[in-house]
Scaffold this active site. Structure first.
Site, PDB file in Angstrom:
ATOM      1  CG  ASP A  61      -1.970   0.993   0.815  1.00 53.81           C
ATOM      2  OD1 ASP A  61      -3.228   0.423   0.893  1.00 53.81           O
ATOM      3  OD2 ASP A  61      -1.656   2.242   1.128  1.00 53.81           O
ATOM      4  CB  ILE A  62       0.686   4.325  -2.108  1.00 53.53           C
ATOM      5  CG1 ILE A  62       1.643   5.113  -2.648  1.00 53.53           C
ATOM      6  CG2 ILE A  62      -0.578   5.148  -1.941  1.00 53.53           C
ATOM      7  CD1 ILE A  62       1.587   5.816  -4.002  1.00 53.53           C
TER       8      ILE A  62
ATOM      9  N   GLY B 203     -15.686   2.608   3.140  1.00 55.19           N
ATOM     10  CA  GLY B 203     -14.389   3.399   2.947  1.00 55.19           C
ATOM     11  C   GLY B 203     -13.765   3.024   1.814  1.00 55.19           C
ATOM     12  CD  GLN B 204     -14.573  -1.054  -2.980  1.00 56.27           C
ATOM     13  OE1 GLN B 204     -15.702  -1.678  -2.500  1.00 56.27           O
ATOM     14  NE2 GLN B 204     -13.924  -1.665  -3.741  1.00 56.27           N
TER      15      GLN B 204
ATOM     16  CG  HIS C 157      -8.463  -3.268  -2.518  1.00 58.74           C
ATOM     17  ND1 HIS C 157      -9.399  -2.798  -3.385  1.00 58.74           N
ATOM     18  CD2 HIS C 157      -8.335  -2.517  -1.370  1.00 58.74           C
ATOM     19  CE1 HIS C 157      -9.636  -1.501  -2.691  1.00 58.74           C
ATOM     20  NE2 HIS C 157      -9.176  -1.463  -1.517  1.00 58.74           N
TER      21      HIS C 157
HETATM   22  P1  5GP Z   1      -9.693   1.228   0.115  1.00 58.29           P
HETATM   23  O1  5GP Z   1      -9.778   2.476   0.621  1.00 58.29           O
HETATM   24  O2  5GP Z   1     -10.388   1.320  -1.273  1.00 58.29           O
HETATM   25  O3  5GP Z   1      -9.997   0.098   0.947  1.00 58.29           O
HETATM   26  O4  5GP Z   1      -8.157   1.031  -0.201  1.00 58.29           O
HETATM   27  C1  5GP Z   1      -7.436   1.700  -1.317  1.00 58.29           C
HETATM   28  C2  5GP Z   1      -5.934   1.374  -0.890  1.00 58.29           C
HETATM   29  O5  5GP Z   1      -5.238   1.929  -2.002  1.00 58.29           O
HETATM   30  C3  5GP Z   1      -5.738   2.712   0.306  1.00 58.29           C
HETATM   31  O6  5GP Z   1      -5.194   2.013   1.412  1.00 58.29           O
HETATM   32  C4  5GP Z   1      -4.548   3.499  -0.679  1.00 58.29           C
HETATM   33  O7  5GP Z   1      -3.604   3.892   0.453  1.00 58.29           O
HETATM   34  C5  5GP Z   1      -4.134   2.517  -1.632  1.00 58.29           C
HETATM   35  N1  5GP Z   1      -3.504   3.225  -2.938  1.00 58.29           N
HETATM   36  C6  5GP Z   1      -4.124   4.319  -3.367  1.00 58.29           C
HETATM   37  N2  5GP Z   1      -3.609   4.594  -4.664  1.00 58.29           N
HETATM   38  C7  5GP Z   1      -2.275   3.735  -4.473  1.00 58.29           C
HETATM   39  C8  5GP Z   1      -1.176   3.511  -5.498  1.00 58.29           C
HETATM   40  O8  5GP Z   1      -1.288   4.351  -6.518  1.00 58.29           O
HETATM   41  N3  5GP Z   1      -0.501   2.547  -5.205  1.00 58.29           N
HETATM   42  C9  5GP Z   1      -0.520   1.730  -4.354  1.00 58.29           C
HETATM   43  N4  5GP Z   1       0.357   0.948  -4.119  1.00 58.29           N
HETATM   44  N5  5GP Z   1      -1.506   1.719  -3.280  1.00 58.29           N
HETATM   45  C10 5GP Z   1      -2.589   2.878  -3.525  1.00 58.29           C
END
Ligand code: 5GP
Ligand code: ZN
Length: 114
Positions: free
Chosen positions: A30-31, A93-94, A100
Site C-alpha cells: 500500500d502506498i 470506506g472503499q 482488494h
Molecule cells: P480502500 O480505501 O479502497 O479500501 O483502499 C485503497 C488503498 O489503496 C488505500 O489504502 C490506498 O492507500 C491505496 N492506494 C491508493 N492509490 C495507490 C497507488 O497508486 N499505489 C498503491 N500501492 N496503493 C494505492
C-alpha cells in the site's frame, strides 16, 4: 492507461512495489501503509468488490485469501497475527473500485477500528 488503478498495477502499467506476481493474483505494498506490513492483494481480473468476487464462484476468492495467508507467512506475521480487510462501498470506506484485500500486521490493532 486503463481507467482502473489496480488493473493498471496488475498489468504492470502503473508502478508499485509488487510482493507477489501470480497467474490470477497480484499483491503489492500500500502506498500509504497503516501498519508495518500493509499489502494489497488483488485479482488480476477486474471485479468491483468482494461480494462481486464471491459471486464469480470459481475459487478466486479462496485463492485471494490463501495468497494473503502465504504473504503473511513470508512477512513473518503469521504467528503474531494479522488482519484481512475488504472495505466495501461508500460507507465501508472503499476508495478504489477493484476488489482488494488489505493484509495488515506487525503491530497490535484495536477493535473496533476507528
Ligand atoms: P480502500 O480505501 O479502497 O479500501 O483502499 C485503497 C488503498 O489503496 C488505500 O489504502 C490506498 O492507500 C491505496 N492506494 C491508493 N492509490 C495507490 C497507488 O497508486 N499505489 C498503491 N500501492 N496503493 C494505492
Ligand atoms: Zn480494475
Amino acid at each position: 492507461m486503463p481507467d482502473c488503478l489496480f488493473c493498471g498495477i496488475a498489468a504492470g502499467q502503473i508502478p508499485a512495489t509488487v510482493v507477489l506476481d501470480g497467474k490470477r493474483i497480484v499483491a503489492f505494498r500500500d502506498i500509504n501503509p497503516q501498519a508495518p506490513t500493509h499489502v494489497l492483494v488483488v485479482p488480476r481480473d477486474h471485479h468491483p468488490n468482494v461480494g462481486a468476487l464471491a459471486a464469480v464462484g470459481d475459487g478466486l476468492l479462496d485463492e485471494l485469501i490463501g495468497t494473503a495467508r502465504e504473504i503473511a507467512a513470508a512477512e513473518g506475521i503469521e504467528d503474531t497475527g494479522y488482519r484481512i480487510v475488504f472495505n466495501t462501498g461508500q460507507d465501508g470506506g472503499q476508495t478504489v473500485g477493484h476488489v482488494h484485500a488489505h493484509l495488515l500486521g506487525g503491530r497490535p490493532m484495536a477493535w473496533p477500528p476507528g
